[in-house]
Scaffold this active site. Structure first.
Site, PDB file in Angstrom:
ATOM      1  CE1 TYR A 157      58.153 -62.989 -90.949  1.00 55.89           C
ATOM      2  CE2 TYR A 157      56.416 -61.538 -90.376  1.00 55.89           C
ATOM      3  CZ  TYR A 157      57.326 -62.555 -90.240  1.00 55.89           C
ATOM      4  OH  TYR A 157      56.856 -63.651 -89.305  1.00 55.89           O
ATOM      5  CE  LYS A 161      56.035 -66.272 -90.859  1.00 59.23           C
ATOM      6  NZ  LYS A 161      55.964 -67.590 -90.128  1.00 59.23           N
TER       7      LYS A 161
HETATM    8  P1  NDP Z   1      63.513 -66.515 -83.446  1.00 59.58           P
HETATM    9  O1  NDP Z   1      64.388 -65.832 -84.095  1.00 59.58           O
HETATM   10  O2  NDP Z   1      63.771 -66.431 -81.849  1.00 59.58           O
HETATM   11  O3  NDP Z   1      63.210 -68.289 -83.891  1.00 59.58           O
HETATM   12  C1  NDP Z   1      63.472 -68.699 -85.019  1.00 59.58           C
HETATM   13  C2  NDP Z   1      63.805 -69.919 -85.007  1.00 59.58           C
HETATM   14  O4  NDP Z   1      64.057 -70.557 -86.503  1.00 59.58           O
HETATM   15  C3  NDP Z   1      65.246 -70.467 -84.566  1.00 59.58           C
HETATM   16  O5  NDP Z   1      65.271 -71.657 -83.920  1.00 59.58           O
HETATM   17  C4  NDP Z   1      66.173 -70.686 -85.920  1.00 59.58           C
HETATM   18  O6  NDP Z   1      66.981 -71.379 -85.509  1.00 59.58           O
HETATM   19  C5  NDP Z   1      65.220 -71.067 -86.698  1.00 59.58           C
HETATM   20  N1  NDP Z   1      65.455 -71.054 -88.161  1.00 59.58           N
HETATM   21  C6  NDP Z   1      65.585 -69.769 -88.910  1.00 59.58           C
HETATM   22  N2  NDP Z   1      66.016 -70.252 -90.119  1.00 59.58           N
HETATM   23  C7  NDP Z   1      66.167 -71.497 -90.059  1.00 59.58           C
HETATM   24  C8  NDP Z   1      66.591 -72.378 -91.225  1.00 59.58           C
HETATM   25  N3  NDP Z   1      66.895 -71.955 -92.505  1.00 59.58           N
HETATM   26  N4  NDP Z   1      66.543 -73.842 -90.997  1.00 59.58           N
HETATM   27  C9  NDP Z   1      66.079 -74.329 -89.632  1.00 59.58           C
HETATM   28  N5  NDP Z   1      65.709 -73.395 -88.689  1.00 59.58           N
HETATM   29  C10 NDP Z   1      65.911 -72.238 -89.050  1.00 59.58           C
HETATM   30  O7  NDP Z   1      62.036 -66.095 -83.731  1.00 59.58           O
HETATM   31  P2  NDP Z   1      60.421 -66.662 -83.300  1.00 59.58           P
HETATM   32  O8  NDP Z   1      60.490 -67.717 -82.244  1.00 59.58           O
HETATM   33  O9  NDP Z   1      59.727 -65.492 -82.874  1.00 59.58           O
HETATM   34  O10 NDP Z   1      59.831 -67.061 -84.741  1.00 59.58           O
HETATM   35  C11 NDP Z   1      59.258 -68.471 -84.928  1.00 59.58           C
HETATM   36  C12 NDP Z   1      58.126 -68.304 -86.007  1.00 59.58           C
HETATM   37  O11 NDP Z   1      57.250 -67.499 -85.611  1.00 59.58           O
HETATM   38  C13 NDP Z   1      58.823 -67.749 -87.500  1.00 59.58           C
HETATM   39  O12 NDP Z   1      58.170 -68.313 -88.569  1.00 59.58           O
HETATM   40  C14 NDP Z   1      58.287 -66.130 -87.244  1.00 59.58           C
HETATM   41  O13 NDP Z   1      58.198 -65.712 -88.537  1.00 59.58           O
HETATM   42  C15 NDP Z   1      57.092 -66.412 -86.607  1.00 59.58           C
HETATM   43  N6  NDP Z   1      56.433 -65.246 -85.934  1.00 59.58           N
HETATM   44  C16 NDP Z   1      57.287 -64.580 -84.971  1.00 59.58           C
HETATM   45  C17 NDP Z   1      56.565 -63.496 -84.449  1.00 59.58           C
HETATM   46  C18 NDP Z   1      57.150 -62.623 -83.255  1.00 59.58           C
HETATM   47  O14 NDP Z   1      56.675 -61.337 -83.184  1.00 59.58           O
HETATM   48  N7  NDP Z   1      58.214 -63.078 -82.655  1.00 59.58           N
HETATM   49  C19 NDP Z   1      55.165 -63.112 -84.648  1.00 59.58           C
HETATM   50  C20 NDP Z   1      54.503 -64.050 -85.410  1.00 59.58           C
HETATM   51  C21 NDP Z   1      55.004 -65.031 -86.247  1.00 59.58           C
HETATM   52  P3  NDP Z   1      68.669 -71.458 -86.035  1.00 59.58           P
HETATM   53  O15 NDP Z   1      68.908 -70.160 -86.116  1.00 59.58           O
HETATM   54  O16 NDP Z   1      69.469 -72.067 -84.917  1.00 59.58           O
HETATM   55  O17 NDP Z   1      68.683 -72.120 -87.336  1.00 59.58           O
HETATM   56  C1  8X3 Z   2      56.030 -61.221 -86.823  1.00 63.09           C
HETATM   57  C2  8X3 Z   2      54.973 -60.318 -86.256  1.00 63.09           C
HETATM   58  O1  8X3 Z   2      54.300 -57.738 -86.736  1.00 63.09           O
HETATM   59  O2  8X3 Z   2      56.512 -58.141 -87.079  1.00 63.09           O
HETATM   60  O3  8X3 Z   2      55.396 -62.236 -87.587  1.00 63.09           O
HETATM   61  O4  8X3 Z   2      54.894 -59.114 -88.580  1.00 63.09           O
HETATM   62  S1  8X3 Z   2      55.183 -58.617 -87.101  1.00 63.09           S
END
Ligand code: NDP
Ligand code: 8X3
Length: 257
Positions: A157, A161
């Site tokens: 992961y 990133k």
């Molecule tokens: P969620 O799981 O709440 O949302 C993820 C979104 O990505 C969903 O809408 C999902 O929609 C979509 N998604 C996943 N796979 C696909 C795909 N193959 N095609 C299209 N859409 C896809 O997580 P977050 O909102 O937390 O995550 C959003 C971003 O932020 C990610 O890139 C994550 O790595 C990043 N992030 C998250 C952090 C956290 O702590 N939450 C911190 C830092 C970064 P669906 O399943 O309907 O396709």
């Molecule tokens: C998501 C935040 O700390 O789980 O990107 O990597 S962490």
């Protein structure tokens, strides 16, 4: 200030978490939204709510960003009035598992790399040329503190990133002779469906991640995205790391209880 009213905002991963919060905020500010994800029924519901709440246009698009041909046709087949994308929020992404690298599952690795790296690339490859042609636009990638640090068992992961960070820098270099802007927003701990997805639906395990600390909310992240998007043209947020107050790094957080 860049105004969002009537701008076309393309958000991937808008069915949940950060993407959904971005959709809500940009709709509130009068943006016209293309919201994409795999769960189309959720997107249709979200589109209906945002349209009636904010009187703006919202186009839900079923999209699996891992599927190259689906990405190509989704962007190529956008109705004419939706083609001139002003802001692309490359948000769709996921983590799968938390295992030592030598015990990791191939399927988890494939899903993360195919989504977070290759999917982001496919979408960017299709949308950025539209921006270059108009000499206008903004790509906002959602990275992570995991793009700056590596934590135990976060191996793949974190690598994806880190790749988002490198691709963001690469995009900015390749677009340096244009007016297209490139940003990465890199959040720390934020409670969304992220950990539920990481642990394949195990909600108790997911809850534990956020126990004893007030994490960021999805709307905090949307605020950061909106801030970057609305700076004047000559003011680029290249990267922004955002964390809750009691998190000092990916590995150091003050947790109580
Ligand atoms: P969620 O799981 O709440 O949302 C993820 C979104 O990505 C969903 O809408 C999902 O929609 C979509 N998604 C996943 N796979 C696909 C795909 N193959 N095609 C299209 N859409 C896809 O997580 P977050 O909102 O937390 O995550 C959003 C971003 O932020 C990610 O890139 C994550 O790595 C990043 N992030 C998250 C952090 C956290 O702590 N939450 C911190 C830092 C970064 P669906 O399943 O309907 O396709
Ligand atoms: C998501 C935040 O700390 O789980 O990107 O990597 S962490």
């Amino acid at each position: 200030m860049m105004k969002i009213k009537d701008k076309i905002i393309f958000i991937t991963g808008a069915s949940s978490g950060f993407g959904l919060a971005c959709a809500e905020l940009f709709a509130k500010k009068g943006g016209k939204l293309i919201i994409a994800a795999r769960r189309i029924e959720r997107l249709k519901q979200i589109a209906g709510t945002l349209k009636s709440k904010y009187k703006t246009e919202v186009l839900p698009v079923e999209l699996d960003i891992r599927k190259k041909s689906m990405v190509v046709s989704a962007v190529k087949n956008l109705p004419a009035k939706w083609k001139n994308i002003d802001v692309l929020v490359n948000n769709a992404g996921l983590s799968r598992g938390l295992d030592k690298l030598h015990e990791g599952k191939f399927q988890d690795w494939d899903e993360m790399i195919d989504t977070n790296v290759k999917g982001l690339l496919y979408v960017s490859r299709m949308v950025i040329p539209i921006m270059v042609k108009r000499n206008s636009g903004h790509v906002i990638n959602i990275g992570s503190i995991a793009g700056h640090e590596v934590y135990p068992k976060g191996n793949v992961y974190c690598a994806t990133k880190h790749a988002v960070g490198a691709l963001t820098k690469g995009m900015r270099m390749d677009l340096v002779d244009t007016d297209v802007r490139v940003t990465t927003i890199d959040p720390g701990l934020a409670e969304t469906e992220f950990s539920i997805v990481r642990f394949r639906g195990n909600k108790n395990k997911a809850k534990d991640v956020y126990k004893g600390i007030e994490s960021l909310t999805a709307s905090d992240v949307a605020d950061a995205v909106y801030y970057a998007a609305t700076r004047r043209l000559n003011f680029v947020i290249a990267e922004m790391i955002i964390q809750p107050n009691h998190q000092a790094s990916a590995m150091v957080a003050h947790k109580t209880g």
